[in-house]
Design a protein around this motif. Sequence first.
Motif, PDB file in Angstrom:
ATOM      1  N   ILE A  23     -17.760   9.061  -8.945  1.00  0.00           N
ATOM      2  CA  ILE A  23     -16.205   7.502  -8.248  1.00  0.00           C
ATOM      3  C   ILE A  23     -17.551   7.981  -7.034  1.00  0.00           C
ATOM      4  O   ILE A  23     -17.592   5.953  -6.529  1.00  0.00           O
ATOM      5  N   HIS A  24     -17.917   8.325  -6.414  1.00  0.00           N
ATOM      6  CA  HIS A  24     -18.646   7.753  -4.898  1.00  0.00           C
ATOM      7  C   HIS A  24     -19.987   7.710  -5.438  1.00  0.00           C
ATOM      8  O   HIS A  24     -20.764   8.542  -4.643  1.00  0.00           O
ATOM      9  N   SER A  25     -20.375   7.358  -6.199  1.00  0.00           N
ATOM     10  CA  SER A  25     -21.754   7.243  -6.615  1.00  0.00           C
ATOM     11  C   SER A  25     -22.744   6.078  -5.889  1.00  0.00           C
ATOM     12  O   SER A  25     -22.421   5.696  -4.709  1.00  0.00           O
ATOM     13  N   THR A  26     -24.011   6.448  -6.179  1.00  0.00           N
ATOM     14  CA  THR A  26     -25.254   6.000  -4.824  1.00  0.00           C
ATOM     15  C   THR A  26     -25.082   4.914  -5.157  1.00  0.00           C
ATOM     16  O   THR A  26     -25.597   4.011  -4.724  1.00  0.00           O
ATOM     17  N   GLU A  27     -24.563   4.303  -6.655  1.00  0.00           N
ATOM     18  CA  GLU A  27     -24.829   2.753  -7.038  1.00  0.00           C
ATOM     19  C   GLU A  27     -23.473   2.487  -6.657  1.00  0.00           C
ATOM     20  O   GLU A  27     -23.350   0.890  -6.830  1.00  0.00           O
ATOM     21  N   GLU A  61     -18.716  -2.444  -7.746  1.00  0.00           N
ATOM     22  CA  GLU A  61     -20.540  -1.100  -8.569  1.00  0.00           C
ATOM     23  C   GLU A  61     -21.029  -2.399  -9.061  1.00  0.00           C
ATOM     24  O   GLU A  61     -20.574  -2.669 -10.613  1.00  0.00           O
ATOM     25  N   LEU A  62     -22.524  -2.744  -9.795  1.00  0.00           N
ATOM     26  CA  LEU A  62     -22.963  -3.963 -10.183  1.00  0.00           C
ATOM     27  C   LEU A  62     -23.546  -2.987 -11.938  1.00  0.00           C
ATOM     28  O   LEU A  62     -23.566  -1.862 -11.942  1.00  0.00           O
ATOM     29  N   THR A  63     -23.371  -3.112 -12.895  1.00  0.00           N
ATOM     30  CA  THR A  63     -23.654  -2.975 -13.635  1.00  0.00           C
ATOM     31  C   THR A  63     -25.195  -3.325 -14.368  1.00  0.00           C
ATOM     32  O   THR A  63     -25.565  -4.271 -13.444  1.00  0.00           O
ATOM     33  N   LYS A  64     -25.763  -3.187 -14.784  1.00  0.00           N
ATOM     34  CA  LYS A  64     -26.913  -2.947 -14.954  1.00  0.00           C
ATOM     35  C   LYS A  64     -27.383  -4.160 -15.918  1.00  0.00           C
ATOM     36  O   LYS A  64     -28.570  -4.608 -16.780  1.00  0.00           O
TER      37      LYS A  64
END
Length: 156
Positions: free
Chosen positions: A89-93, A36-39
């Motif tokens: 944990i299994h988010s769309t991001e 997951e990439l941070t913003k």
Amino acid sequence: MSGQSLGLIETVGMAAAVEAADAAMKSANVSLVGYELTKGGGMVTVKLEGEIGAINAAVAAAISAADRVGSVYAHKVIARTAQHIEHIIHSTETVGIVRPEPETPTPAVAQVEETPAQAIPVVNIETSLSASCMDSVEETPQDPVKKGPRPGPKKK
């Protein structure tokens, strides 16, 4: 996911994240959930699932490997995650998750009437047996090749 342990490794940069994921997967029997990439800030979080012992070993190997390439900002191991945090944990991001595709009903295939096989006519073309592809080429006189002396020392 319920009952599985979760390992999180947050690195600065994608190269360190890839190195961490590679080392984690090679060191223990764990599953890579994704990354997951941070913003902002260039941070990447690698998510792993598996048994607690395997997750501990995988996270330790990942931290060591990622420190050689870049830097590790944070890491965390959560033993036996709670049942209702799967959507975090299994988010769309999260990149790398294979989400099940919704089942679409397959359209009914229309019955096609079988047509009888059509005969394809075969035509044999008579050719003379003495004909050759060389018969159609006009003969042109060719200049004889003049041979000159060969380079190198003369033979005795």
